[in-house]
Design an enzyme around this catalytic site. Structure first.
Site, PDB file in Angstrom:
ATOM      1  N   ASP A   1       0.828  -1.214   0.000  1.00 45.23           N
ATOM      2  CA  ASP A   1       0.000   0.000   0.000  1.00 45.23           C
ATOM      3  C   ASP A   1       0.864   1.267   0.000  1.00 45.23           C
ATOM      4  OD1 ASP A   1      -2.898  -1.287   0.796  1.00 45.23           O
ATOM      5  OD2 ASP A   1      -1.253  -2.337   1.774  1.00 45.23           O
TER       6      ASP A   1
ATOM      7  N   ASP B   1      -1.477  -2.774  -3.957  1.00 42.86           N
ATOM      8  CA  ASP B   1      -1.792  -1.344  -3.976  1.00 42.86           C
ATOM      9  C   ASP B   1      -0.486  -0.604  -4.245  1.00 42.86           C
ATOM     10  OD1 ASP B   1      -4.479  -1.632  -3.830  1.00 42.86           O
ATOM     11  OD2 ASP B   1      -4.755  -0.612  -1.907  1.00 42.86           O
TER      12      ASP B   1
ATOM     13  N   ASN C   1      -6.468  -3.833  -4.985  1.00 42.90           N
ATOM     14  CA  ASN C   1      -7.700  -3.335  -5.612  1.00 42.90           C
ATOM     15  C   ASN C   1      -7.474  -2.016  -6.348  1.00 42.90           C
ATOM     16  OD1 ASN C   1      -7.451  -2.932  -2.666  1.00 42.90           O
ATOM     17  ND2 ASN C   1      -9.109  -1.482  -2.929  1.00 42.90           N
TER      18      ASN C   1
ATOM     19  N   HIS D   1      -3.139  -9.564  -1.320  1.00 46.25           N
ATOM     20  CA  HIS D   1      -3.332  -8.169  -0.935  1.00 46.25           C
ATOM     21  C   HIS D   1      -4.342  -8.018   0.216  1.00 46.25           C
ATOM     22  CE1 HIS D   1      -3.692  -3.861  -1.051  1.00 46.25           C
ATOM     23  NE2 HIS D   1      -5.002  -3.969  -1.206  1.00 46.25           N
TER      24      HIS D   1
ATOM     25  N   HIS E   1     -10.739  -2.302   7.223  1.00 50.32           N
ATOM     26  CA  HIS E   1     -11.526  -3.067   6.257  1.00 50.32           C
ATOM     27  C   HIS E   1     -12.195  -4.304   6.850  1.00 50.32           C
ATOM     28  CE1 HIS E   1      -8.836  -0.841   3.419  1.00 50.32           C
ATOM     29  NE2 HIS E   1      -9.976  -0.723   2.769  1.00 50.32           N
TER      30      HIS E   1
ATOM     31  N   HIS F   1      -3.583  -4.093   2.415  1.00 46.82           N
ATOM     32  CA  HIS F   1      -4.970  -3.600   2.331  1.00 46.82           C
ATOM     33  C   HIS F   1      -5.348  -2.718   3.513  1.00 46.82           C
ATOM     34  CE1 HIS F   1      -8.762  -3.278   0.360  1.00 46.82           C
ATOM     35  NE2 HIS F   1      -9.452  -3.952   1.246  1.00 46.82           N
TER      36      HIS F   1
ATOM     37  N   HIS G   1      -4.139  -0.229   6.150  1.00 46.44           N
ATOM     38  CA  HIS G   1      -2.927   0.594   6.185  1.00 46.44           C
ATOM     39  C   HIS G   1      -2.374   0.638   7.601  1.00 46.44           C
ATOM     40  CE1 HIS G   1      -4.283   2.719   2.232  1.00 46.44           C
ATOM     41  NE2 HIS G   1      -4.150   1.424   2.125  1.00 46.44           N
TER      42      HIS G   1
END
Ligand SMILES: *[C@@H]1O[C@H](CO)[C@@H](O)[C@H](O)[C@H]1NC(C)=O
Length: 333
Positions: A51, A84, A122, A216, A225, A251, A253
């Site tokens: 990320d 990411d 994503n 991820h 999430h 995913h 952070h």
């Protein structure tokens, strides 16, 4: 004369069959395999980052600097990149300058000039996916190895990289917020079932001491999430059945370590490559949650056949958490 003709016919059939098999093979092929030759008598050393691609902003350059320092100290073998890669919307094509602005010109330390084994997140699926998978990027910077799903054999450790974005129902059911590049993914059901079958059989065939799955999306997390239910339902049973040691992801952070008390699987989140500090954390069993750090940083792993040492670092290189996972080489029957 006739027998000669017959023979040449037979040869022709064999040839045609052979080339036909070559042609259809990719569609039924197993996952692509890479081999890392581990140096003798030393642990396997690697860093994990996720990320990150924000052209140096949100402390991305601070994280890069500390990775460079630690990478040199540990003489790392490679970097694992959990996706990411380029915010907000992946790459626009192979000539997108973001590849330089967010990757080549950021991770400049000599110690980081190793292969970056990468998956897509994503956000990468919001751009041109083929660009990130293209060998043209590898020509621009030979470190870049990005595939949807693949296997890396590193001697005592085998890594199984899984393309997790296509599992998420949201991205298909509610695509109005964003557009995703599903070329190569649809028809989705066939893509997912083939992928799960390939991962399952590769894990079952593996005789590596350590089996680590990389993706991820989260499976278990106390972060923003939450758990990815599609992965819990579809991928996790495969990990459990094949005695996977750890699942490494981004995913969320943050930097996070969860040990599932039932399966013993370690969930390692290294999603602190740039923007962080979301401030939301869900309740989690304290005996399972070994680390939750809501800021930037990265993870290092050193593995021998007897143990895996995991360390998380912040943007100043300060150690946030260490964990030594023993490998029981002779598990009691
Ligand atoms: C950069 O890192 C420092 C130290 O962790 C933190 O206080 C600061 O908020 C971070 N900056 C950004 C933009 O996230």
């Amino acid at each position: 004369m006739t027998s000669c003709l017959k023979e040449s016919m037979v040869f022709r059939v064999i040839f045609i069959t052979f080339f036909f098999c070559l042609l259809v093979a990719p569609s039924i092929a197993e996952l692509q395999r890479f081999k890392h030759n581990q140096k003798a008598n030393r642990p396997l050393n690697f860093l994990v980052i996720g990320d990150w691609g924000r052209k140096g902003t949100y402390n991305q350059t601070l994280v890069a600097k500390q990775m460079g320092i630690l990478g040199e100290k540990q003489d790392i073998d490679f970097v694992i990149n959990v996706g990411d890669n380029f915010y907000e919307d992946g790459l626009t094509g192979v000539d997108d300058p973001a590849f330089y602005e967010s990757f080549v010109n950021i991770y400049t330390a000599p110690s980081l000039q190793k292969t970056w084994y990468s998956v897509l997140g994503n956000h990468d699926y919001r751009g041109v996916v083929e660009a990130q998978l293209s060998p043209i990027l590898r020509e621009k910077d030979s470190r870049w190895v990005c595939l949807r799903s693949f296997i890396l054999n590193a001697g005592i450790v085998e890594f199984f990289f899984v393309d997790t974005t296509p599992f998420k129902d949201d991205y298909f059911d509610d695509p109005e917020d964003h557009t995703y590049d599903w070329n190569g993914v649809i028809p989705r059901e066939a893509y997912l079932s083939n992928l799960l079958k390939d991962v399952d059989s590769a894990l079952a065939q593996s005789d590596a001491t350590w089996k680590i799955v990389v993706g991820h999306h989260t499976i278990k997390t106390a972060g923003h999430h939450g758990n990815t239910v599609e992965l819990e339902e579809q991928l996790l049973p495969i990990l459990k059945a094949n005695n996977v040691d750890a699942y490494i992801n981004g995913h969320d952070h943050c930097l996070e370590h969860i040990v599932d008390s039932e399966s013993g699987i370690h969930y390692l989140t290294s999603g602190g490559g740039s923007k962080a500090w979301r401030g939301d954390i869900k309740p989690w069993k304290p005996e399972e949650l070994k680390l939750y750090y809501d800021g930037q940083g990265f993870m290092s792993v050193q593995i021998t056949k007897n143990k895996a040492d995991i360390v998380f670092y912040d943007v100043f290189g300060k150690v946030l958490h260490t964990s030594s996972i023993p490998k029981d080489l002779n598990p009691a029957a």
